[in-house]
Design a protein around this motif. Structure first.
Motif, mmCIF file in Angstrom:
data_model
loop_
_atom_site.group_PDB
_atom_site.id
_atom_site.type_symbol
_atom_site.label_atom_id
_atom_site.label_comp_id
_atom_site.label_asym_id
_atom_site.label_seq_id
_atom_site.Cartn_x
_atom_site.Cartn_y
_atom_site.Cartn_z
ATOM 1 N N TYR A 12 0.836 -1.198 0.000
ATOM 2 C CA TYR A 12 0.000 0.000 0.000
ATOM 3 C C TYR A 12 0.871 1.248 0.000
ATOM 4 O O TYR A 12 2.060 1.211 0.309
ATOM 5 C CB TYR A 12 -0.930 0.018 1.213
ATOM 6 C CG TYR A 12 -0.210 0.202 2.529
ATOM 7 C CD1 TYR A 12 -0.024 1.480 3.070
ATOM 8 C CD2 TYR A 12 0.284 -0.886 3.241
ATOM 9 C CE1 TYR A 12 0.629 1.666 4.274
ATOM 10 C CE2 TYR A 12 0.943 -0.711 4.449
ATOM 11 C CZ TYR A 12 1.112 0.561 4.966
ATOM 12 O OH TYR A 12 1.782 0.734 6.152
ATOM 13 N N THR A 14 0.642 5.514 1.293
ATOM 14 C CA THR A 14 -0.072 6.501 2.107
ATOM 15 C C THR A 14 -0.051 7.833 1.377
ATOM 16 O O THR A 14 1.013 8.312 0.972
ATOM 17 C CB THR A 14 0.596 6.659 3.482
ATOM 18 O OG1 THR A 14 0.560 5.403 4.177
ATOM 19 C CG2 THR A 14 -0.132 7.707 4.311
ATOM 20 N N GLN A 85 -11.094 8.839 -0.027
ATOM 21 C CA GLN A 85 -9.997 9.265 0.842
ATOM 22 C C GLN A 85 -10.400 10.429 1.741
ATOM 23 O O GLN A 85 -9.954 10.522 2.884
ATOM 24 C CB GLN A 85 -8.776 9.653 -0.001
ATOM 25 C CG GLN A 85 -8.090 8.493 -0.689
ATOM 26 C CD GLN A 85 -7.450 7.542 0.289
ATOM 27 O OE1 GLN A 85 -6.826 7.950 1.261
ATOM 28 N NE2 GLN A 85 -7.605 6.243 0.051
ATOM 29 N N THR A 92 -4.772 5.529 3.060
ATOM 30 C CA THR A 92 -3.926 4.554 2.373
ATOM 31 C C THR A 92 -4.664 4.002 1.154
ATOM 32 O O THR A 92 -5.896 4.000 1.110
ATOM 33 C CB THR A 92 -3.553 3.387 3.301
ATOM 34 O OG1 THR A 92 -4.751 2.727 3.751
ATOM 35 C CG2 THR A 92 -2.751 3.877 4.498
ATOM 36 N N ASN A 173 6.854 4.543 1.404
ATOM 37 C CA ASN A 173 5.570 4.387 0.706
ATOM 38 C C ASN A 173 4.627 5.562 0.957
ATOM 39 O O ASN A 173 3.412 5.432 0.848
ATOM 40 C CB ASN A 173 4.895 3.081 1.129
ATOM 41 C CG ASN A 173 4.505 3.073 2.597
ATOM 42 O OD1 ASN A 173 4.995 3.884 3.383
ATOM 43 N ND2 ASN A 173 3.623 2.169 2.966
ATOM 44 N N ILE A 174 5.201 6.738 1.288
ATOM 45 C CA ILE A 174 4.380 7.924 1.533
ATOM 46 C C ILE A 174 4.463 8.852 0.323
ATOM 47 O O ILE A 174 5.552 9.330 -0.028
ATOM 48 C CB ILE A 174 4.830 8.670 2.804
ATOM 49 C CG1 ILE A 174 4.687 7.763 4.028
ATOM 50 C CG2 ILE A 174 4.008 9.942 2.982
ATOM 51 C CD1 ILE A 174 5.160 8.398 5.321
#
Length: 313
Positions: A12, A14, A85, A92, A173-174
């Motif tokens: 995933y 973010t 979202q 996420t 993963n941001i």
């Protein structure tokens, strides 16, 4: 020591640009939902009007129909996930959905730019070569131009995602945006991204600059004809080129804001302003285009009036 993961192993991402807005999130959701419904209704209406009226089965309106279909495509790639979202407390998104959104938004931008360039060429032929227009803008040529406007961006973005972005090793993963963006995913990479950069620069100088040169050339020729032609020629050029030029400038401004924000550090700007600028080219273009063409194109205005007042067409 940094932990590196292949993009296919990241489960995933973010979306870090979302902020906790409390109960205001319902207001933001309502505003964006109204925008989305307005985009759907306006663009679908214009597509139906063009398809159902034989008087609009001309090259210019065929290209307009392709443009409106693309507005629906790009908006659907953005709004559903964005609306979810906004209401969510955890911002996420799965890696597969994120890459799908990247594909949709980037191919939307490519199709939009290609279609606007094709429309510039069409207006150039109609105004500068009116006697040759019907022989040069044939049905086969129209089909090839529409197909090129869609196939190249779709194939290009398929190559970018599966051959350039997917093999990257990531150190995080941001994504600091409210939607998934390929450039921000590449910035998370711990591996060598020189191939991505070379491809991006090559694509910019060959395809994008090529289309810009084509558009500039067509409008220089159109302006030359306007200044030397009759009053009727000038009126025809203004009536058909004004909405196209306004649409082109609006899209170019939004794309420019997005490029500048991605490539340069604009943290000094308020976060809300940065979010608005990043959404501008994805929200304003699909919303404004139906108004520009629906109100400025005389044939479409007449058909609107006929539909509203129940007159026979």
């Amino acid at each position: 020591m940094k932990i590196t993961l292949n993009l296919t192993e990241v489960s995933y991402f973010t979306l870090g640009a979302h902020v906790d807005t409390g109960h205001f999130k319902y207001l933001y959701f309502l505003i964006l939902f109204i925008f989305y419904v307005s985009i759907l209704c306006a663009n679908v209406l214009l597509i139906v009007v063009i398809c159902m009226n034989r008087s609009l089965h001309e090259p210019m309106y065929v290209f307009l129909c392709s443009l409106f279909v693309n507005e629906l495509y790009g908006s659907t790639g953005l709004f559903p996930l964005l609306l979810v979202q906004i209401l969510s407390d955890v911002h996420t998104v799965s890696a597969s959905v994120c890459l799908l959104q990247v594909f949709c938004l980037y191919s939307y931008g490519g199709v939009e730019f290609f279609t606007l360039a094709v429309m510039s060429y069409d207006r150039y032929l109609a105004i500068c070569c009116p006697l040759q227009y019907n022989t040069r803008m044939t049905s086969n040529k129209i089909a090839r131009l529409v197909a090129l406007s869609w196939i190249y961006p779709l194939l290009n973005n398929t190559f970018i995602i599966f051959c350039l972005t997917a093999p990257l090793h990531l150190c995080g993963n941001i994504i600091n945006k409210v939607y998934c963006d390929n450039y921000y995913i590449v910035k998370l990479s711990c591996s060598d991204t020189s191939v991505n950069n070379i491809f991006g620069l090559t694509h910019m100088f060959t395809v994008i600059f090529g289309l810009i040169i084509l558009i500039l050339y067509t409008y220089v020729r159109i302006l030359k004809v306007c200044f030397s032609g009759s009053k009727q020629t000038r009126q025809k050029a203004v009536s058909t080129c004004t909405p196209h030029l306004a649409s082109l400038l609006n899209f170019s401004f939004g794309a420019f804001c997005e490029i500048v924000q991605s490539r340069f550090d604009l943290n000094s700007l308020p976060k809300v302003l940065r979010v608005v600028l990043s959404l501008y080219w994805l929200v304003c273009q699909p919303l404004v285009n139906p108004l520009l063409y629906g109100l400025q194109m005389s044939k479409i205005r007449i058909i609107y009036k006929n539909l509203l007042f129940g007159r026979k067409m």
